[in-house]
Write a protein that holds these residues in place. Structure first.
Motif, mmCIF file in Angstrom:
data_model
loop_
_atom_site.group_PDB
_atom_site.id
_atom_site.type_symbol
_atom_site.label_atom_id
_atom_site.label_comp_id
_atom_site.label_asym_id
_atom_site.label_seq_id
_atom_site.Cartn_x
_atom_site.Cartn_y
_atom_site.Cartn_z
ATOM 1 N N ARG A 122 37.057 29.786 26.345
ATOM 2 C CA ARG A 122 37.109 29.739 27.805
ATOM 3 C C ARG A 122 35.806 29.180 28.364
ATOM 4 N N ARG A 123 34.691 29.641 27.786
ATOM 5 C CA ARG A 123 33.384 29.199 28.276
ATOM 6 C C ARG A 123 33.206 27.698 28.053
ATOM 7 N N SER A 124 33.562 27.212 26.880
ATOM 8 C CA SER A 124 33.377 25.794 26.573
ATOM 9 C C SER A 124 34.307 24.912 27.387
ATOM 10 N N ALA A 125 35.443 25.464 27.813
ATOM 11 C CA ALA A 125 36.389 24.696 28.621
ATOM 12 C C ALA A 125 36.076 24.796 30.109
ATOM 13 N N GLY A 126 34.985 25.479 30.437
ATOM 14 C CA GLY A 126 34.609 25.614 31.832
ATOM 15 C C GLY A 126 35.459 26.593 32.591
ATOM 16 N N GLN A 127 36.142 27.489 31.859
ATOM 17 C CA GLN A 127 37.045 28.421 32.498
ATOM 18 C C GLN A 127 36.459 29.823 32.609
ATOM 19 N N CYS A 128 35.250 29.989 32.152
ATOM 20 C CA CYS A 128 34.658 31.327 32.167
ATOM 21 C C CYS A 128 34.225 31.684 33.584
ATOM 22 N N GLN A 129 34.772 32.719 34.124
ATOM 23 C CA GLN A 129 34.458 33.132 35.476
ATOM 24 C C GLN A 129 33.314 34.141 35.463
ATOM 25 N N SER A 130 32.414 33.986 36.444
ATOM 26 C CA SER A 130 31.322 34.950 36.527
ATOM 27 C C SER A 130 31.792 36.260 37.138
ATOM 28 N N VAL A 131 32.879 36.211 37.926
ATOM 29 C CA VAL A 131 33.427 37.429 38.527
ATOM 30 C C VAL A 131 34.825 37.675 37.955
ATOM 31 N N LEU A 132 34.993 38.840 37.342
ATOM 32 C CA LEU A 132 36.285 39.241 36.777
ATOM 33 C C LEU A 132 36.940 40.205 37.755
ATOM 34 N N GLU A 133 38.221 39.972 38.047
ATOM 35 C CA GLU A 133 38.882 40.755 39.087
ATOM 36 C C GLU A 133 40.219 41.303 38.617
ATOM 37 N N PHE A 134 40.563 42.458 39.163
ATOM 38 C CA PHE A 134 41.891 43.027 39.000
ATOM 39 C C PHE A 134 42.188 43.855 40.248
ATOM 40 N N GLU A 136 41.704 45.210 43.674
ATOM 41 C CA GLU A 136 40.510 45.329 44.510
ATOM 42 C C GLU A 136 39.235 45.545 43.692
ATOM 43 N N LEU A 137 39.388 45.603 42.368
ATOM 44 C CA LEU A 137 38.243 45.799 41.479
ATOM 45 C C LEU A 137 37.634 44.449 41.114
ATOM 46 N N ALA A 138 36.312 44.322 41.247
ATOM 47 C CA ALA A 138 35.615 43.075 40.908
ATOM 48 C C ALA A 138 34.356 43.398 40.116
ATOM 49 N N LEU A 139 34.135 42.647 39.046
ATOM 50 C CA LEU A 139 32.954 42.836 38.195
ATOM 51 C C LEU A 139 32.225 41.503 38.093
ATOM 52 N N ASP A 140 30.983 41.474 38.530
ATOM 53 C CA ASP A 140 30.139 40.280 38.476
ATOM 54 C C ASP A 140 29.350 40.315 37.168
ATOM 55 N N THR A 141 29.699 39.406 36.227
ATOM 56 C CA THR A 141 29.069 39.420 34.907
ATOM 57 C C THR A 141 27.637 38.909 34.939
ATOM 58 N N VAL A 142 27.292 38.111 35.955
ATOM 59 C CA VAL A 142 25.941 37.547 36.048
ATOM 60 C C VAL A 142 24.973 38.563 36.646
ATOM 61 N N ASN A 143 25.334 39.111 37.796
ATOM 62 C CA ASN A 143 24.467 40.080 38.476
ATOM 63 C C ASN A 143 24.711 41.519 38.036
ATOM 64 N N ARG A 144 25.716 41.707 37.180
ATOM 65 C CA ARG A 144 26.062 43.012 36.622
ATOM 66 C C ARG A 144 26.293 44.056 37.728
ATOM 67 N N LYS A 145 27.177 43.670 38.650
ATOM 68 C CA LYS A 145 27.554 44.558 39.739
ATOM 69 C C LYS A 145 29.064 44.737 39.766
ATOM 70 N N VAL A 146 29.488 45.917 40.177
ATOM 71 C CA VAL A 146 30.911 46.232 40.277
ATOM 72 C C VAL A 146 31.205 46.702 41.699
ATOM 73 N N THR A 147 32.311 46.205 42.242
ATOM 74 C CA THR A 147 32.749 46.675 43.553
ATOM 75 C C THR A 147 34.219 47.063 43.474
ATOM 76 N N MET A 148 34.593 48.009 44.312
ATOM 77 C CA MET A 148 35.987 48.433 44.440
ATOM 78 C C MET A 148 36.333 48.423 45.919
ATOM 79 N N GLY A 149 37.232 47.524 46.303
ATOM 80 C CA GLY A 149 37.556 47.371 47.711
ATOM 81 C C GLY A 149 36.363 46.927 48.534
ATOM 82 N N GLY A 150 35.468 46.155 47.908
ATOM 83 C CA GLY A 150 34.272 45.659 48.585
ATOM 84 C C GLY A 150 33.107 46.625 48.593
#
Length: 231
Positions: A122-134, A136-150
């Motif tokens: 995924r990373r080599s194909a340019g598909q790696c997202q810095s924010v993973l979501e499901f 209202e849950l969001a996880l920022d892999t770069v800044n290492r932050k998690v939010t739920m409903g903002g």
């Protein structure tokens, strides 16, 4: 699943392990070529392009470090997953310094191997997202932050790693063993620390408000956990 034409070069002098990994990868519709020494690996890399190289370190004729150094010098920039001896941090550091993208310590689970392969492709194909979501849950892999409903959610490093690994494998069941291996590595003892994982999972669920019937993290009895759809 990645595109069926994704090509992987698998390099290891352990023929039994080589065949086992080849079968697992081909069952996932990857195109796999195998070689059992470093010189053959370098020849293959010069002849054909590959989307990923899985490269053992200790091999006859030419070791994995030399193969990696040579391929980077001739501008072959395909991602490399190095297979290292268990717990040998020196090999890991040297491999990363030479241009490896990831490493996996032997022995390893095939679930963990497939997760690393998917992530690198995924990373080599340019598909790696810095924010993973499901939802209202969001996880920022770069800044290492998690939010739920903002709203921010404070997690421990272990809880963050558990959630990140599950989100990276969204819609796939993650076994307890592969999750433990990813988060705790060689320090995890499945006999004495099984309850330890349960405590971390309970705390994580509580912090993200994962309650009721419509759970975010679902338990697959006797196997592990999943975020998303099992279908």
């Amino acid at each position: 699943m990645e595109r069926a034409e994704m090509k992987i070069l698998l390099v290891d002098d352990n023929l039994s392990l080589l065949d086992q990994i080849r079968q697992i990868l081909t069952s996932q519709r990857y195109i796999v070529e195998t070689v059992s020494n470093g010189e053959e690996a370098l020849d293959k890399l010069c002849e054909n392009p590959f989307d990923l190289i899985i490269l053992d370190i200790m091999m006859p004729k030419m070791d994995g470090f030399t193969v990696l150094r040579e391929m980077r010098q001739i501008k072959i920039d395909a991602p490399v997953l190095m297979l290292t001896a268990k717990g040998d941090s020196t090999d890991k550091v040297k491999g990363l310094d030479l241009g490896a993208d990831d490493y996996l310590s032997k022995p390893f689970s095939m679930d963990e191997l497939l997760a690393r392969v998917r992530a690198l492709l995924r990373r080599s194909a340019g598909q790696c997202q810095s924010v993973l979501e499901f939802g209202e849950l969001a996880l920022d892999t770069v800044n290492r932050k998690v939010t739920m409903g903002g709203k921010p959610v404070e997690l421990t490093p272990r809880e963050f790693s558990i959630l990140e690994f599950l989100l990276h494998n969204k819609d796939r069941v993650v076994t307890r063993f592969s999750l433990a291996e990813h988060v705790w590595g060689d320090d995890f003892d499945p006999f004495s620390m099984s309850n330890f994982m349960d405590v971390h999972m309970k705390n994580l669920r509580h912090k993200i408000g994962d309650t009721g019937n419509a759970r975010i993290i679902r338990t697959v009895r006797g196997v592990g956990y999943i975020i998303g759809d099992t279908e």
